[in-house]
Design an enzyme around this catalytic site. Structure first.
Site, short mmCIF file in Angstrom:
data_model
loop_
_atom_site.label_atom_id
_atom_site.label_comp_id
_atom_site.label_asym_id
_atom_site.label_seq_id
_atom_site.Cartn_x
_atom_site.Cartn_y
_atom_site.Cartn_z
N ARG A 76 -50.67 -68.79 -21.08
CA ARG A 76 -50.33 -67.41 -21.46
C ARG A 76 -49.97 -67.33 -22.93
O ARG A 76 -50.33 -66.39 -23.65
CB ARG A 76 -49.18 -66.90 -20.59
CG ARG A 76 -49.61 -66.61 -19.17
CD ARG A 76 -48.44 -66.17 -18.32
NE ARG A 76 -47.89 -64.89 -18.79
CZ ARG A 76 -46.70 -64.43 -18.39
NH1 ARG A 76 -45.96 -65.13 -17.53
NH2 ARG A 76 -46.26 -63.28 -18.84
N GLN A 112 -40.76 -54.48 -20.37
CA GLN A 112 -40.74 -55.60 -19.41
C GLN A 112 -41.67 -56.71 -19.93
O GLN A 112 -41.69 -57.80 -19.41
CB GLN A 112 -41.24 -55.15 -18.04
CG GLN A 112 -40.43 -54.04 -17.43
CD GLN A 112 -41.09 -53.49 -16.18
OE1 GLN A 112 -40.90 -53.99 -15.07
NE2 GLN A 112 -41.88 -52.45 -16.35
N ASN A 113 -42.44 -56.37 -20.95
CA ASN A 113 -43.44 -57.31 -21.47
C ASN A 113 -42.77 -58.39 -22.32
O ASN A 113 -41.80 -58.11 -23.02
CB ASN A 113 -44.50 -56.57 -22.30
CG ASN A 113 -45.24 -55.55 -21.45
OD1 ASN A 113 -45.23 -55.63 -20.22
ND2 ASN A 113 -45.82 -54.56 -22.10
N VAL A 114 -43.30 -59.57 -22.24
CA VAL A 114 -42.71 -60.70 -22.98
C VAL A 114 -43.61 -61.13 -24.13
O VAL A 114 -43.41 -62.16 -24.74
CB VAL A 114 -42.47 -61.88 -22.00
CG1 VAL A 114 -41.42 -61.51 -20.97
CG2 VAL A 114 -43.76 -62.32 -21.32
N HIS A 124 -37.07 -58.61 -20.12
CA HIS A 124 -37.51 -59.80 -19.38
C HIS A 124 -37.69 -60.99 -20.30
O HIS A 124 -38.29 -61.99 -19.92
CB HIS A 124 -38.83 -59.51 -18.63
CG HIS A 124 -38.63 -58.60 -17.45
ND1 HIS A 124 -39.67 -58.10 -16.72
CD2 HIS A 124 -37.51 -58.07 -16.91
CE1 HIS A 124 -39.18 -57.32 -15.74
NE2 HIS A 124 -37.88 -57.29 -15.86
N CYS A 171 -32.80 -74.01 -23.16
CA CYS A 171 -32.51 -75.19 -22.34
C CYS A 171 -32.12 -74.75 -20.92
O CYS A 171 -31.33 -73.81 -20.77
CB CYS A 171 -31.34 -75.97 -22.95
SG CYS A 171 -30.73 -77.27 -21.84
N CYS A 216 -28.06 -81.23 -25.04
CA CYS A 216 -27.50 -81.77 -23.79
C CYS A 216 -28.50 -82.58 -22.98
O CYS A 216 -28.17 -83.07 -21.89
CB CYS A 216 -26.97 -80.61 -22.92
SG CYS A 216 -28.27 -79.71 -22.08
N ASN A 234 -50.20 -43.85 -16.38
CA ASN A 234 -50.71 -44.99 -15.63
C ASN A 234 -51.96 -44.56 -14.90
O ASN A 234 -51.93 -43.56 -14.20
CB ASN A 234 -49.65 -45.45 -14.62
CG ASN A 234 -50.02 -46.76 -13.96
OD1 ASN A 234 -51.20 -47.04 -13.76
ND2 ASN A 234 -49.03 -47.58 -13.64
N1 APR Z 1 -52.73 -48.17 -19.52
C1 APR Z 1 -51.67 -47.86 -18.73
N2 APR Z 1 -51.42 -48.49 -17.56
C2 APR Z 1 -52.27 -49.46 -17.18
C3 APR Z 1 -53.41 -49.83 -17.94
C4 APR Z 1 -53.62 -49.13 -19.16
N3 APR Z 1 -54.66 -49.40 -19.94
N4 APR Z 1 -54.07 -50.82 -17.27
C5 APR Z 1 -53.36 -51.07 -16.14
N5 APR Z 1 -52.29 -50.24 -16.08
C6 APR Z 1 -51.25 -50.18 -15.06
C7 APR Z 1 -51.65 -50.67 -13.69
O1 APR Z 1 -52.18 -49.59 -12.95
C8 APR Z 1 -50.31 -51.12 -13.12
O2 APR Z 1 -49.68 -50.06 -12.42
O3 APR Z 1 -50.23 -51.05 -15.49
C9 APR Z 1 -49.48 -51.46 -14.35
C10 APR Z 1 -49.20 -52.94 -14.49
O4 APR Z 1 -48.38 -53.31 -13.41
P1 APR Z 1 -47.96 -54.84 -13.24
O5 APR Z 1 -49.16 -55.70 -13.42
O6 APR Z 1 -47.16 -54.91 -11.96
O7 APR Z 1 -46.99 -55.12 -14.47
P2 APR Z 1 -45.48 -54.69 -14.64
O8 APR Z 1 -45.24 -53.36 -14.02
O9 APR Z 1 -45.16 -54.84 -16.08
O10 APR Z 1 -44.70 -55.85 -13.81
C11 APR Z 1 -43.29 -55.83 -13.89
O11 APR Z 1 -43.21 -57.97 -12.78
O12 APR Z 1 -44.14 -60.05 -12.59
C12 APR Z 1 -43.07 -59.36 -13.11
O13 APR Z 1 -41.78 -59.93 -14.96
C13 APR Z 1 -43.05 -59.49 -14.60
O14 APR Z 1 -42.49 -57.82 -16.25
C14 APR Z 1 -43.27 -58.06 -15.09
C15 APR Z 1 -42.78 -57.24 -13.92
#
Ligand code: APR
Length: 247
Positions: free
Chosen positions: A67, A98-100, A116, A124, A148, A211
């Site tokens: 990643r 929530q994005n890293v 997140h 550590c 440590c 979304n």
């Molecule tokens: N624009 C807007 N939304 C989009 C796009 C786009 N181009 N492409 C996809 N999506 C939407 C999808 O429909 C989905 O609902 O983005 C959402 C992504 O959802 P997830 O993959 O579940 O990601 P996220 O909501 O960030 O997950 C939350 O879960 O796994 C953990 O820690 C991780 O931060 C993450 C958390």
């Protein structure tokens, strides 16, 4: 509908945007739960947990290394730049992600609450100190903490772990006072992040969801845009620039 949201933003004093993996999809970063998602190949329980790391640190590091390599090659997309611009239109603006992947900062957003964590940072597993490393971790030879001797892990929040306390507290305070709350590119399935828009709505905020797919928030939102963030956010900001801010 977009004009109405632009009008609300023109009058807003306090605004919050919560972003999820969908925000970075148009940068080429796979989402977690879409069919092309990262989880399509893996299950969260198999990799993003302390148990998984203890059981098989090499596998977990292989996944994070893959990643990290991917994220180092991607760039912010027009949606990230539009959010950096949107901050100028709302005096008290909070961006919670929530994005890293660090793409919001790269696009110029100054104050970003990374609830997140950040995948490019290390810490550590034992003493929890942040650890700066010159080169990338080799999953076959995971370095030990210089303080440590504990194992080094990515500085991200794993399932079942607490979120950074101050950061999530600040996010909830912003949600409670928001006039408008935008939920962008998140499936709104993972808490406490997914509780933020509900708290905002309960405290009187206008809730906007961007979304392409439906989520548990869709029925609650005042405005739903079944659109890509990289397309809709620049349109919104362009509309604001056309008419200007109402004092
Ligand atoms: N624009 C807007 N939304 C989009 C796009 C786009 N181009 N492409 C996809 N999506 C939407 C999808 O429909 C989905 O609902 O983005 C959402 C992504 O959802 P997830 O993959 O579940 O990601 P996220 O909501 O960030 O997950 C939350 O879960 O796994 C953990 O820690 C991780 O931060 C993450 C958390």
């Amino acid at each position: 509908m977009l004009e109405q949201v632009a009008e609300i933003i023109r009058h807003a004093q306090r605004g919050v945007v919560l972003t999820g993996a969908g925000m970075s999809a148009e940068s080429g970063v796979p989402t977690f739960r879409g069919n092309e998602g990262l989880w399509a190949k893996f299950r969260p329980e198999d990799l993003a947990t302390m148990d998984a790391f203890i059981a098989n640190s090499k596998l977990v590091w292989e996944w994070y290394k893959w990643r990290r390599d991917l994220i180092r090659q991607v760039k912010p997309n027009p949606g990230h730049y539009a959010l950096a611009e949107l901050a100028r239109w709302i005096p008290d603006f909070t961006l919670v992600t929530q994005n890293v992947d660090g793409l919001h900062r790269l696009a110029g957003s100054e104050r970003v609450l990374e609830i997140h964590g950040n995948i490019l940072k290390n810490k550590c597993i034992a003493c929890d100190r942040a650890i700066e490393l010159d080169d990338e971790i080799d999953p076959k030879q995971i370095p030990a903490c210089p303080h440590c001797g504990g194992k080094i892990r990515p500085d991200v929040v794993w399932f079942g772990e607490m979120l950074p306390e101050e950061t999530i507290q600040e996010a909830f305070e912003a949600a409670e006072r928001a006039d408008i709350f935008l939920s962008v590119g998140t499936s709104a399935l993972v808490h406490p992040a997914a509780t933020l828009p509900v708290v905002a709505k309960r405290h009187g905020a206008i809730l906007v969801e961007i979304n392409p797919d439906e989520t548990p928030l869709t029925g609650l939102a005042d405005f739903n845009f079944a659109a890509k963030s990289g397309e809709l956010l620049p349109e919104l900001v362009e509309m604001l620039s056309r008419v200007g801010k109402t004092e």
